[in-house]
Design a protein around this motif. Structure first.
Motif, short mmCIF file in Angstrom:
data_model
loop_
_atom_site.label_atom_id
_atom_site.label_comp_id
_atom_site.label_asym_id
_atom_site.label_seq_id
_atom_site.Cartn_x
_atom_site.Cartn_y
_atom_site.Cartn_z
N ARG A 20 75.73 -28.95 28.59
CA ARG A 20 74.80 -28.87 27.35
C ARG A 20 74.02 -27.67 27.28
O ARG A 20 72.99 -27.63 26.60
CB ARG A 20 73.68 -30.12 27.73
CG ARG A 20 74.42 -31.32 27.73
CD ARG A 20 73.43 -32.57 28.03
NE ARG A 20 72.65 -32.56 26.99
CZ ARG A 20 71.58 -33.54 27.01
NH1 ARG A 20 71.25 -34.29 28.27
NH2 ARG A 20 70.75 -33.48 26.20
N ALA A 21 74.55 -26.68 28.08
CA ALA A 21 74.12 -25.31 27.77
C ALA A 21 72.86 -24.80 28.42
O ALA A 21 72.27 -23.89 27.83
CB ALA A 21 74.19 -24.98 26.05
N ALA A 42 70.44 -31.09 21.58
CA ALA A 42 71.24 -32.39 21.28
C ALA A 42 71.50 -32.63 19.92
O ALA A 42 72.55 -33.01 19.32
CB ALA A 42 70.66 -33.45 22.23
N CYS A 43 70.33 -32.55 19.14
CA CYS A 43 70.31 -32.49 17.56
C CYS A 43 71.32 -31.57 17.17
O CYS A 43 71.95 -31.73 16.04
CB CYS A 43 69.04 -32.42 17.10
SG CYS A 43 67.74 -33.68 17.58
N SER A 44 71.55 -30.39 17.63
CA SER A 44 72.26 -29.29 16.94
C SER A 44 73.66 -29.91 17.23
O SER A 44 74.84 -29.61 16.62
CB SER A 44 71.99 -28.00 17.72
OG SER A 44 70.99 -27.45 17.32
N ALA A 50 79.10 -26.29 17.69
CA ALA A 50 80.61 -26.37 18.35
C ALA A 50 80.69 -25.71 19.71
O ALA A 50 81.04 -26.24 20.49
CB ALA A 50 82.01 -25.87 17.49
N ALA A 51 80.19 -24.56 19.55
CA ALA A 51 80.32 -23.82 21.08
C ALA A 51 78.95 -23.69 21.83
O ALA A 51 77.83 -23.18 21.49
CB ALA A 51 80.47 -22.26 20.43
N ALA A 52 78.93 -24.59 22.94
CA ALA A 52 77.58 -24.81 23.45
C ALA A 52 77.34 -23.57 24.27
O ALA A 52 76.04 -23.48 24.45
CB ALA A 52 78.08 -26.11 24.64
N GLU A 54 77.35 -20.73 23.33
CA GLU A 54 76.74 -19.63 22.60
C GLU A 54 75.23 -20.33 22.04
O GLU A 54 74.71 -19.18 21.31
CB GLU A 54 77.43 -19.65 21.37
CG GLU A 54 78.86 -18.76 21.71
CD GLU A 54 79.74 -18.58 20.51
OE1 GLU A 54 79.48 -18.94 19.46
OE2 GLU A 54 81.05 -18.12 20.64
N TRP A 55 74.69 -21.30 22.46
CA TRP A 55 73.54 -21.83 21.70
C TRP A 55 72.35 -21.11 22.52
O TRP A 55 71.21 -20.84 21.87
CB TRP A 55 73.31 -23.38 21.58
CG TRP A 55 72.44 -24.01 21.12
CD1 TRP A 55 72.16 -24.41 19.72
CD2 TRP A 55 71.11 -24.28 21.69
NE1 TRP A 55 71.14 -24.76 19.26
CE2 TRP A 55 70.17 -24.75 20.51
CE3 TRP A 55 70.62 -24.16 23.01
CZ2 TRP A 55 69.16 -25.11 20.86
CZ3 TRP A 55 69.36 -24.78 23.02
CH2 TRP A 55 68.62 -25.18 22.10
N PRO A 56 72.25 -21.19 23.86
CA PRO A 56 71.16 -20.61 24.56
C PRO A 56 70.71 -19.28 24.11
O PRO A 56 71.71 -18.45 23.85
CB PRO A 56 71.45 -20.90 25.93
CG PRO A 56 72.63 -21.63 25.95
CD PRO A 56 73.27 -21.41 24.69
N ASP A 57 69.58 -18.67 24.19
CA ASP A 57 69.11 -17.48 23.59
C ASP A 57 67.45 -17.37 24.14
O ASP A 57 66.98 -18.50 23.86
CB ASP A 57 69.36 -17.26 22.07
CG ASP A 57 69.22 -15.71 21.85
OD1 ASP A 57 67.85 -15.25 21.67
OD2 ASP A 57 69.99 -15.06 21.83
N PRO A 58 67.10 -16.28 24.42
CA PRO A 58 65.74 -15.93 24.67
C PRO A 58 64.92 -16.49 23.58
O PRO A 58 63.75 -16.95 23.60
CB PRO A 58 65.57 -14.75 25.19
CG PRO A 58 66.91 -14.17 25.58
CD PRO A 58 67.98 -15.02 25.03
N ALA A 59 65.30 -16.18 22.39
CA ALA A 59 64.85 -16.57 21.12
C ALA A 59 64.33 -18.14 21.04
O ALA A 59 63.44 -18.55 20.36
CB ALA A 59 65.44 -16.09 19.85
N VAL A 60 65.42 -18.74 21.66
CA VAL A 60 65.19 -20.32 21.29
C VAL A 60 63.97 -20.56 22.22
O VAL A 60 63.24 -21.43 21.82
CB VAL A 60 66.42 -21.11 22.23
CG1 VAL A 60 66.29 -22.43 22.21
CG2 VAL A 60 67.75 -20.72 21.00
N ASP A 61 63.96 -19.96 23.35
CA ASP A 61 62.61 -20.51 24.45
C ASP A 61 61.56 -20.01 23.77
O ASP A 61 60.68 -20.67 23.91
CB ASP A 61 62.93 -19.71 25.65
CG ASP A 61 64.23 -20.29 26.55
OD1 ASP A 61 64.55 -21.60 26.51
OD2 ASP A 61 64.84 -19.34 27.16
N ALA A 62 61.59 -19.09 23.12
CA ALA A 62 60.33 -18.65 22.34
C ALA A 62 59.91 -19.41 21.18
O ALA A 62 58.56 -19.85 21.10
CB ALA A 62 60.55 -17.12 21.77
N VAL A 63 60.78 -19.86 20.53
CA VAL A 63 60.38 -20.89 19.75
C VAL A 63 59.69 -22.15 20.19
O VAL A 63 58.84 -22.95 19.97
CB VAL A 63 61.83 -21.38 18.65
CG1 VAL A 63 61.30 -22.64 17.76
CG2 VAL A 63 62.20 -20.02 17.72
#
Length: 318
Positions: A20-21, A42-44, A50-52, A54-63
């Protein structure tokens, strides 16, 4: 489909597995941001990511740090969310994620936030009208967040800035305004510098840059830039190079003879044509910048102009 996690339980939520990335052993986050991150992912996935890996990114955590619904409501939170989403969209573009997939991921976030807006209840992501409808619906159910349309604009603009910025670096024409690109102007300047060197004169004695700076708002900058380019083409119609440099700056490479008078005409023309254009704040700035002694110096000047804000018109340097 229930993709929520109870964000009100004590302590941070347990990390999900690599499938789950979310890497095991990652730095602990506040429980609510962690729960939102897991719901978002999970919603994504449910909406088609498709590519689990490739989903994580520091910008995700900032959001996730600013988006949970129990953050204080108001303009400051709206700006924080919008800024974080802009950086996230730019990161997605930089990673090669397309605009459609980025907007689908935004719809997933909206659904995840909306699903936790009341009592951290379940987030339902299935929408027969697609991701854009899910974004609008989620924004409507979550009154504390910025307007859904404004979010779509902010994310699309930030994604386009990175994607089209990369394209503009390799193209002769700016893809948004239709004017010449920075790359073309650098090439044209190289020719001018070579010609000046061959004739034994300083390039600044024969040519200069006319800099048109517009204070333009977000996604509405394309029309003002196009109008500015057209106005520059009316005044400088004898083969001068007209290029867009940055988000709100147009540059004309022109001979110095009679340049002050032509710049004054351009200033008046721009002020008149942009008076009723939406998204322009204040009067346009038109000034003359002397070219540096070397081509490298001229390229450095262009880089400075890319992020320059409009200012009072300084005198033409000697």
């Amino acid at each position: 489909m229930d993709v929520s996690r109870d964000g009100s339980s004590a302590g941070p939520a347990a990390p999900i597995d690599a499938e789950r990335a979310v890497p095991r052993g990652a730095t602990a986050r506040p429980a609510r941001a962690q729960a939102l991150r897991e719901r978002w992912f999970a919603c994504s996935r449910a909406l088609g990511w498709a590519a689990a890996a490739e989903w994580p990114d520091p910008a995700v955590d900032a959001v996730c740090a600013v988006a949970p619904p129990r953050h204080p409501a108001g303009p400051s939170r709206d700006r924080a969310v919008e800024g974080a989403l802009g950086r996230w969209a730019g990161a997605r573009a930089g990673a090669g994620v397309g605009l459609a997939e980025t907007l689908t991921d935004l719809a997933a976030l909206s659904t995840a936030v909306s699903g936790s807006g009341g009592a951290d209840g379940p987030a339902v992501v299935d929408s027969p009208r697609g991701p854009a409808a899910a974004t609008r619906s989620a924004a409507g159910r979550h009154p504390q967040g910025p307007d859904g349309v404004r979010l779509l604009r902010a994310v699309s603009l930030a994604w386009t800035d990175v994607a089209c910025g990369d394209l503009a670096e390799t193209a002769a024409v700016d893809p948004l305004s239709g004017l010449a690109s920075v790359r073309y102007l650098r090439t044209r300047l190289a020719e001018v510098y070579r010609a000046a060197r061959a004739h034994g004169r300083a390039v600044g004695d024969g040519h200069a840059l006319v800099v048109l700076a517009l204070d333009v708002a977000d996604w509405r900058r394309v029309a003002p830039l196009s109008i500015a380019g057209e106005a520059a083409g009316v005044v400088f119609d004898a083969g001068e190079s007209i290029a867009v440099v940055g988000r709100g700056t147009v540059v004309v490479l022109a001979p110095r003879e009679g340049l002050a008078e032509r710049a004054a005409v351009l200033r008046r023309l721009l002020t008149r044509r942009l008076a009723a254009v939406e998204g322009v704040r204040g009067a346009p700035s038109v000034r003359i910048a002397r070219l540096p002694a070397t081509h490298d110096g001229a390229c450095a000047l262009l880089e400075r102009l890319r992020g320059e804000a409009p200012s009072a018109d300084p005198p033409d340097p000697a």
